[in-house]
Design a protein around this motif. Structure first.
Motif, PDB file in Angstrom:
ATOM      1  N   ILE A 289      -7.834  19.575   0.110  1.00 34.37           N
ATOM      2  CA  ILE A 289      -6.622  19.385  -0.386  1.00 34.37           C
ATOM      3  C   ILE A 289      -6.467  18.032  -1.194  1.00 34.37           C
ATOM      4  CG2 ILE A 289      -4.224  19.370   0.331  1.00 34.37           C
ATOM      5  CD1 ILE A 289      -4.944  20.960   2.783  1.00 34.37           C
ATOM      6  N   SER A 290      -5.974  17.923  -2.368  1.00 37.94           N
ATOM      7  CA  SER A 290      -5.866  16.684  -3.062  1.00 37.94           C
ATOM      8  C   SER A 290      -4.452  15.735  -2.646  1.00 37.94           C
ATOM      9  CB  SER A 290      -5.808  16.841  -4.593  1.00 37.94           C
ATOM     10  OG  SER A 290      -6.948  17.310  -5.013  1.00 37.94           O
ATOM     11  N   ALA A 291      -4.255  14.653  -2.865  1.00 38.00           N
ATOM     12  CA  ALA A 291      -3.001  14.037  -2.436  1.00 38.00           C
ATOM     13  C   ALA A 291      -1.989  14.452  -3.469  1.00 38.00           C
ATOM     14  CB  ALA A 291      -3.427  12.504  -2.466  1.00 38.00           C
ATOM     15  N   GLN A 292      -0.859  14.198  -3.329  1.00 39.42           N
ATOM     16  CA  GLN A 292       0.233  14.471  -4.328  1.00 39.42           C
ATOM     17  C   GLN A 292       0.458  13.391  -5.213  1.00 39.42           C
ATOM     18  OE1 GLN A 292       3.560  16.076  -1.952  1.00 39.42           O
ATOM     19  NE2 GLN A 292       2.675  18.095  -2.370  1.00 39.42           N
ATOM     20  N   ASP A 293       0.212  12.159  -4.832  1.00 39.65           N
ATOM     21  CA  ASP A 293       0.647  10.998  -5.519  1.00 39.65           C
ATOM     22  C   ASP A 293      -0.830  10.126  -5.595  1.00 39.65           C
ATOM     23  OD1 ASP A 293       3.193  11.573  -6.008  1.00 39.65           O
ATOM     24  OD2 ASP A 293       3.568  11.028  -3.993  1.00 39.65           O
ATOM     25  N   ASP A 294      -0.929   9.439  -6.729  1.00 44.21           N
ATOM     26  CA  ASP A 294      -2.071   8.323  -6.741  1.00 44.21           C
ATOM     27  C   ASP A 294      -1.719   7.348  -5.536  1.00 44.21           C
ATOM     28  OD1 ASP A 294      -2.732   9.307  -9.136  1.00 44.21           O
ATOM     29  OD2 ASP A 294      -1.799   7.713 -10.410  1.00 44.21           O
ATOM     30  N   LEU A 295      -3.061   6.706  -5.193  1.00 48.11           N
ATOM     31  CA  LEU A 295      -2.683   5.724  -4.040  1.00 48.11           C
ATOM     32  C   LEU A 295      -2.843   4.388  -4.825  1.00 48.11           C
ATOM     33  CD1 LEU A 295      -3.049   4.611  -1.137  1.00 48.11           C
ATOM     34  CD2 LEU A 295      -5.509   4.968  -1.099  1.00 48.11           C
ATOM     35  N   VAL A 296      -1.755   3.492  -4.597  1.00 45.26           N
ATOM     36  CA  VAL A 296      -1.864   2.015  -5.102  1.00 45.26           C
ATOM     37  C   VAL A 296      -1.760   1.101  -4.027  1.00 45.26           C
ATOM     38  CG1 VAL A 296      -0.313   0.857  -6.557  1.00 45.26           C
ATOM     39  CG2 VAL A 296      -0.327   3.205  -6.975  1.00 45.26           C
ATOM     40  N   ILE A 297      -2.661   0.106  -4.248  1.00 46.06           N
ATOM     41  CA  ILE A 297      -3.046  -1.130  -3.142  1.00 46.06           C
ATOM     42  C   ILE A 297      -2.784  -2.358  -4.078  1.00 46.06           C
ATOM     43  CG2 ILE A 297      -4.424  -2.218  -1.611  1.00 46.06           C
ATOM     44  CD1 ILE A 297      -5.941   0.880  -1.786  1.00 46.06           C
ATOM     45  N   LYS A 298      -1.648  -3.363  -3.764  1.00 45.52           N
ATOM     46  CA  LYS A 298      -1.596  -4.393  -4.423  1.00 45.52           C
ATOM     47  C   LYS A 298      -2.134  -5.493  -3.526  1.00 45.52           C
ATOM     48  CE  LYS A 298       2.487  -2.757  -6.850  1.00 45.52           C
ATOM     49  NZ  LYS A 298       3.473  -2.654  -7.253  1.00 45.52           N
ATOM     50  N   ILE A 299      -2.944  -6.568  -4.148  1.00 42.13           N
ATOM     51  CA  ILE A 299      -3.710  -7.582  -3.521  1.00 42.13           C
ATOM     52  C   ILE A 299      -3.474  -8.908  -4.017  1.00 42.13           C
ATOM     53  CG2 ILE A 299      -5.942  -8.528  -2.891  1.00 42.13           C
ATOM     54  CD1 ILE A 299      -6.918  -5.266  -3.064  1.00 42.13           C
ATOM     55  N   LEU A 300      -3.251  -9.975  -3.426  1.00 43.37           N
ATOM     56  CA  LEU A 300      -3.101 -11.538  -4.000  1.00 43.37           C
ATOM     57  C   LEU A 300      -4.261 -12.046  -3.454  1.00 43.37           C
ATOM     58  CD1 LEU A 300      -1.557 -13.568  -5.501  1.00 43.37           C
ATOM     59  CD2 LEU A 300      -0.122 -13.807  -3.381  1.00 43.37           C
ATOM     60  N   ASP A 301      -4.957 -12.868  -4.317  1.00 43.84           N
ATOM     61  CA  ASP A 301      -6.052 -13.891  -3.890  1.00 43.84           C
ATOM     62  C   ASP A 301      -5.480 -15.063  -4.354  1.00 43.84           C
ATOM     63  OD1 ASP A 301      -7.860 -15.442  -2.989  1.00 43.84           O
ATOM     64  OD2 ASP A 301      -9.418 -14.168  -4.095  1.00 43.84           O
ATOM     65  N   ALA A 302      -4.904 -16.116  -3.740  1.00 48.65           N
ATOM     66  CA  ALA A 302      -4.374 -17.104  -4.023  1.00 48.65           C
ATOM     67  C   ALA A 302      -4.867 -18.351  -3.335  1.00 48.65           C
ATOM     68  CB  ALA A 302      -2.871 -17.100  -3.917  1.00 48.65           C
ATOM     69  N   ARG A 303      -6.096 -18.097  -2.903  1.00 48.89           N
ATOM     70  CA  ARG A 303      -6.767 -19.387  -2.490  1.00 48.89           C
ATOM     71  C   ARG A 303      -7.195 -20.474  -3.323  1.00 48.89           C
ATOM     72  NH1 ARG A 303     -11.291 -15.701   0.419  1.00 48.89           N
ATOM     73  NH2 ARG A 303     -11.188 -14.941  -1.686  1.00 48.89           N
ATOM     74  N   LYS A 304      -7.258 -21.569  -2.809  1.00 47.43           N
ATOM     75  CA  LYS A 304      -7.701 -22.872  -3.703  1.00 47.43           C
ATOM     76  C   LYS A 304      -9.098 -22.732  -3.967  1.00 47.43           C
ATOM     77  CE  LYS A 304      -5.730 -26.987  -3.817  1.00 47.43           C
ATOM     78  NZ  LYS A 304      -5.208 -28.260  -3.152  1.00 47.43           N
ATOM     79  N   ILE A 305      -9.776 -22.346  -2.940  1.00 53.67           N
ATOM     80  CA  ILE A 305     -11.404 -22.249  -3.506  1.00 53.67           C
ATOM     81  C   ILE A 305     -11.709 -20.763  -3.426  1.00 53.67           C
ATOM     82  CG2 ILE A 305     -13.727 -22.812  -2.460  1.00 53.67           C
ATOM     83  CD1 ILE A 305     -12.341 -25.277  -1.058  1.00 53.67           C
TER      84      ILE A 305
ATOM     85  N   VAL B 124       0.856  -1.257   0.007  1.00 55.50           N
ATOM     86  CA  VAL B 124      -0.073  -0.038  -0.174  1.00 55.50           C
ATOM     87  C   VAL B 124       0.872   1.139  -0.139  1.00 55.50           C
ATOM     88  CG1 VAL B 124      -1.728   1.350   1.289  1.00 55.50           C
ATOM     89  CG2 VAL B 124      -1.700  -1.203   1.346  1.00 55.50           C
ATOM     90  N   SER B 125       0.841   2.187  -1.116  1.00 54.23           N
ATOM     91  CA  SER B 125       1.548   3.322  -1.168  1.00 54.23           C
ATOM     92  C   SER B 125       1.081   4.326  -0.019  1.00 54.23           C
ATOM     93  CB  SER B 125       1.408   4.050  -2.427  1.00 54.23           C
ATOM     94  OG  SER B 125      -0.007   4.327  -2.541  1.00 54.23           O
ATOM     95  N   ASP B 126       1.922   5.211   0.527  1.00 61.46           N
ATOM     96  CA  ASP B 126       1.341   6.373   1.706  1.00 61.46           C
ATOM     97  C   ASP B 126       0.652   7.480   0.983  1.00 61.46           C
ATOM     98  OD1 ASP B 126       2.940   4.912   3.414  1.00 61.46           O
ATOM     99  OD2 ASP B 126       4.648   6.042   2.972  1.00 61.46           O
ATOM    100  N   LEU B 127      -0.009   8.165   1.565  1.00 59.57           N
ATOM    101  CA  LEU B 127      -0.870   9.387   1.371  1.00 59.57           C
ATOM    102  C   LEU B 127      -0.183  10.558   1.661  1.00 59.57           C
ATOM    103  CD1 LEU B 127      -4.403   8.461   2.059  1.00 59.57           C
ATOM    104  CD2 LEU B 127      -3.429   8.767  -0.283  1.00 59.57           C
ATOM    105  N   ASN B 128       0.178  11.287   0.703  1.00 63.07           N
ATOM    106  CA  ASN B 128       0.927  12.464   0.990  1.00 63.07           C
ATOM    107  C   ASN B 128       0.318  13.828   0.375  1.00 63.07           C
ATOM    108  OD1 ASN B 128       2.832  14.714   1.749  1.00 63.07           O
ATOM    109  ND2 ASN B 128       4.711  13.834   0.491  1.00 63.07           N
TER     110      ASN B 128
END
Length: 183
Positions: free
Chosen positions: A63-79, A46-50
């Motif tokens: 006030i808008s954030a200076q950078d995009d917020l990026v969140i990376k997710i992994l779903d590696a469940r068998k079911i 998860v990136s920081d909010l600045n």
């Protein structure tokens, strides 16, 4: 004299080049690939909010954030099973432990990229530091699994705070979680 030295060097080079090279040892290469089978999906970045530096302003200025917020997710469940990504805004405090007053953070919808995004939907969230509850920003139905990157553009992330806030550099912690969900 130079010619004799040159001839001797050429003859030595021929013997070195023509000598056979042999290997004394052999080794092997191996690789084992295991299937991923995790109990829960997980956030792995998860990136920081600045929001940068701002002079004292009237309350309610967005006030808008200076950078995009990026969140990376992994779903590696068998079911496959549905999940939700949620966030809770922590209190923002300065170096003297004073709390920023009347904080509101609006997080708009972003774009999702990944393996199979048809079953994932984004939601906007309105967060306050006083509210101690989590709000959903992504929902997945039970038909998707894989790796995902959720990017919320900086223009869709806005912070406001009250006018009676003290001067200082404020920092806080945003708490993110993914929970298995049945819809």
């Amino acid at each position: 004299m130079k010619c004799k030295f040159l001839i001797a060097a050429l003859i030595s080079g021929v013997f070195l080049v023509s000598s056979p090279i042999s290997f004394a040892e052999e080794g092997t290469t191996s690789l084992e690939i295991l299937p991923l089978d995790e109990a829960h999906p997980r956030i792995y970045e998860v990136s920081d909010l600045n929001f940068g530096r701002h002079e004292v302003a009237e309350s309610g200025i967005k006030i808008s954030a200076q950078d995009d917020l990026v969140i990376k997710i992994l779903d590696a469940r068998k079911i496959s099973q549905g999940w939700v990504l949620q966030v809770k805004l922590g209190k923002l405090q300065n170096e003297q432990k004073q709390t920023l007053n009347q904080v509101n953070l609006d997080v708009g919808k972003g774009r999702i990229q990944g393996d199979d995004i048809a079953g994932i939907s984004a939601e906007a969230a309105h967060l306050t530091a006083e509210d101690d509850t989590y709000q959903t920003v992504l929902k997945s139905d039970n038909s998707v699994r894989g790796t995902y990157v959720y990017t919320i553009p900086k223009q869709a992330i806005q912070l406001t705070f009250g006018s009676d806030s003290s001067i200082g550099k404020y920092e806080g912690t945003n708490n993110w979680r993914i929970i298995n969900a049945q819809f």
